[in-house]
Scaffold this motif. Structure first.
Motif, mmCIF file in Angstrom:
data_model
loop_
_atom_site.group_PDB
_atom_site.id
_atom_site.type_symbol
_atom_site.label_atom_id
_atom_site.label_comp_id
_atom_site.label_asym_id
_atom_site.label_seq_id
_atom_site.Cartn_x
_atom_site.Cartn_y
_atom_site.Cartn_z
ATOM 1 N N GLY A 130 4.195 -2.443 2.518
ATOM 2 C CA GLY A 130 5.453 -1.966 3.079
ATOM 3 C C GLY A 130 5.284 -1.388 4.468
ATOM 4 N N PRO A 131 6.402 -1.065 5.115
ATOM 5 C CA PRO A 131 6.348 -0.502 6.471
ATOM 6 C C PRO A 131 5.662 0.851 6.524
ATOM 7 N N ASP A 132 5.678 1.608 5.421
ATOM 8 C CA ASP A 132 4.987 2.893 5.427
ATOM 9 C C ASP A 132 3.474 2.708 5.505
ATOM 10 N N VAL A 133 2.979 1.602 4.912
ATOM 11 C CA VAL A 133 1.548 1.291 5.014
ATOM 12 C C VAL A 133 1.185 0.994 6.463
ATOM 13 N N GLN A 134 2.004 0.180 7.119
ATOM 14 C CA GLN A 134 1.721 -0.167 8.516
ATOM 15 C C GLN A 134 1.772 1.070 9.407
ATOM 16 N N GLN A 135 2.742 1.940 9.172
ATOM 17 C CA GLN A 135 2.847 3.160 9.972
ATOM 18 C C GLN A 135 1.594 4.020 9.812
ATOM 19 N N PHE A 136 1.108 4.143 8.592
ATOM 20 C CA PHE A 136 -0.110 4.924 8.362
ATOM 21 C C PHE A 136 -1.318 4.261 9.014
ATOM 22 N N GLU A 137 -1.439 2.940 8.866
ATOM 23 C CA GLU A 137 -2.584 2.232 9.447
ATOM 24 C C GLU A 137 -2.587 2.311 10.966
ATOM 25 N N PHE A 148 -10.323 -2.620 9.416
ATOM 26 C CA PHE A 148 -9.185 -3.113 8.637
ATOM 27 C C PHE A 148 -8.161 -3.723 9.585
ATOM 28 N N THR A 149 -7.232 -4.476 9.042
ATOM 29 C CA THR A 149 -6.156 -5.069 9.837
ATOM 30 C C THR A 149 -4.912 -4.204 9.723
ATOM 31 N N VAL A 150 -4.328 -3.870 10.872
ATOM 32 C CA VAL A 150 -3.098 -3.084 10.867
ATOM 33 C C VAL A 150 -1.942 -4.008 10.492
ATOM 34 N N ASP A 151 -1.459 -3.859 9.283
ATOM 35 C CA ASP A 151 -0.341 -4.665 8.796
ATOM 36 C C ASP A 151 0.342 -3.890 7.672
ATOM 37 N N LYS A 152 1.141 -4.557 6.876
ATOM 38 C CA LYS A 152 1.893 -3.888 5.817
ATOM 39 C C LYS A 152 1.140 -3.845 4.483
ATOM 40 N N LYS A 153 -0.138 -4.262 4.469
ATOM 41 C CA LYS A 153 -0.891 -4.327 3.227
ATOM 42 C C LYS A 153 -2.022 -3.296 3.202
ATOM 43 N N TYR A 154 -2.041 -2.509 2.121
ATOM 44 C CA TYR A 154 -3.105 -1.525 1.926
ATOM 45 C C TYR A 154 -4.208 -2.212 1.117
ATOM 46 N N THR A 155 -5.282 -2.551 1.793
ATOM 47 C CA THR A 155 -6.362 -3.332 1.178
ATOM 48 C C THR A 155 -7.599 -2.476 0.947
ATOM 49 N N GLU A 156 -8.635 -3.120 0.393
ATOM 50 C CA GLU A 156 -9.905 -2.427 0.188
ATOM 51 C C GLU A 156 -10.504 -1.956 1.512
#
Length: 364
Positions: A130-137, A148-156
């Motif tokens: 979600g957009p909150d993930v991207q904002q945090f990243e 890590f890649t700055v996007d909408k996915k919270y990955t390992e």
């Protein structure tokens, strides 16, 4: 062409009334009048006016001035979140908190400021999108963490970077960002007041501190009739207490309700108003000022590339309308004109033979 009249209001009406009185007296005293409609006015010789002005081409701006208050803008309250425990540290009033720094600490672990407009509303963990993930990243990357890649996915890979961030800030290294561990705001904050004391038990929803932005702005309360003048992005002028005039811009507007005042037998009448937030173009222009009263000039109308004369050059004609006394060497002639905008002691005019550089008499 029949000269047209323009109705003016407020201060302009006062100026025009004065001009009409002066012009009428001058016309009566000199015997000047308009020629017949199809006559060609001839230069007349006689005494020249006591003063002259020049027709200039310029932009006229009619402004409405309202008083505002210089401060740090609206105050917001920071409440406790899911992180509970004992308040062991809180930012001092007047201090500035920037990205990545603690606003307060619970059980000696920080609640950190990050930048963004979307409030935190859930835990962030592997698999969340979600957009909150991207904002945090975006904040994590801005603080110097990578891998890590700055996007909408919270990955390992995001979780791995989060564990490094948690270790650097003395948090338990879970790789998950629990709700309440970070607070998002549009930019750096200035702490206004503390609402809790060290040793207090921090509970969800408990007020801990209030804050503002760090840049001084001017707040102006306007009647709704002026709403069209106060649109976000509109340029304005600010008159400072020392007399300087500096440019600014409306950066926010909000509708507010003024409860009014109860005058005994008459109950208070609530009034809807528009609050405009004005930001100076140059922050250093208001450095050192604190809660000062600032006059804000809003542009009511703007006429560009028009011919103007001093308001004092207008003459009231017996037949109605206005004219100006054109001075040509030692001769003068009266030319009827149509008037437009009045602003800054000048008036927009047009008429036969009126051109840039034309010299006009000023009888008053």
């Amino acid at each position: 062409m029949t000269p047209r009249r323009k109705r003016r209001t407020g201060r302009i009406a006062v100026a025009v009334t004065a001009v009409l009185a002066a012009g009428a007296a001058a016309a009566a005293g000199t015997g000047i009048g308009l020629p017949a409609k199809n006559d060609d006015p001839k230069p007349s010789r006689g005494s020249l006016p006591p003063a002259t002005g020049t027709v200039t081409r310029q932009t006229l701006v009619d402004t409405t001035t309202k008083s505002g208050k210089l401060d740090y803008g609206d105050t917001a309250t920071l409440n406790g979140g899911k992180v509970t425990g004992t308040l062991t540290s809180v930012s001092a009033p007047g201090s500035t908190v920037v990205r990545g720094k603690p606003l307060y600490k619970v059980d000696n672990t920080p609640v950190v400021l990050l930048y963004g407009t979307l409030p935190a509303y859930r835990d962030l963990a592997v698999g969340i999108e979600g957009p909150d993930v991207q904002q945090f990243e975006e904040n994590l990357a801005a603080l110097g963490y990578g891998g890590f890649t700055v996007d909408k996915k919270y990955t390992e890979t995001t979780a791995a970077a989060v564990r490094k961030w948690q270790k650097a800030n003395g948090m338990t290294q879970t790789g998950t960002v629990e709700l309440g561990r970070v607070h998002f705001a549009p930019g750096e904050l200035r702490v206004e007041t503390d609402k809790a004391a060290l040793g207090d038990a921090v509970q969800p929803g408990q007020a801990l501190l209030t804050y503002t932005g760090t840049r001084r702005v001017v707040g102006v309360d306007l009647e709704m009739a002026y709403a069209s003048l106060a649109k976000t992005g509109t340029a304005v002028t600010l008159k400072l207490p020392d007399g300087r005039t500096v440019p600014g811009r409306i950066t926010a507007t909000a509708t507010v309700v003024d409860p009014g005042k109860d005058s005994g037998a008459t109950p208070a009448t609530p009034t809807t108003k528009l609050k405009a937030t004005v930001t100076p173009d140059d922050a250093t222009a208001v450095a050192g000022l604190d809660q000062a009263s600032i006059d804000v000039g809003f542009t009511a109308s703007r006429h560009e590339n028009v011919l103007t004369v001093p308001v004092a050059a207008l003459l009231a004609l017996a037949e109605g309308g206005y004219g100006v006394q054109v001075v040509d060497g030692t001769a003068t002639r009266l030319v009827p004109v149509e008037t437009g905008m009045f602003a800054g002691g000048r008036v927009e005019v047009s008429g036969q033979g009126i051109a840039e550089g034309t010299v006009v008499g000023m009888p008053s």
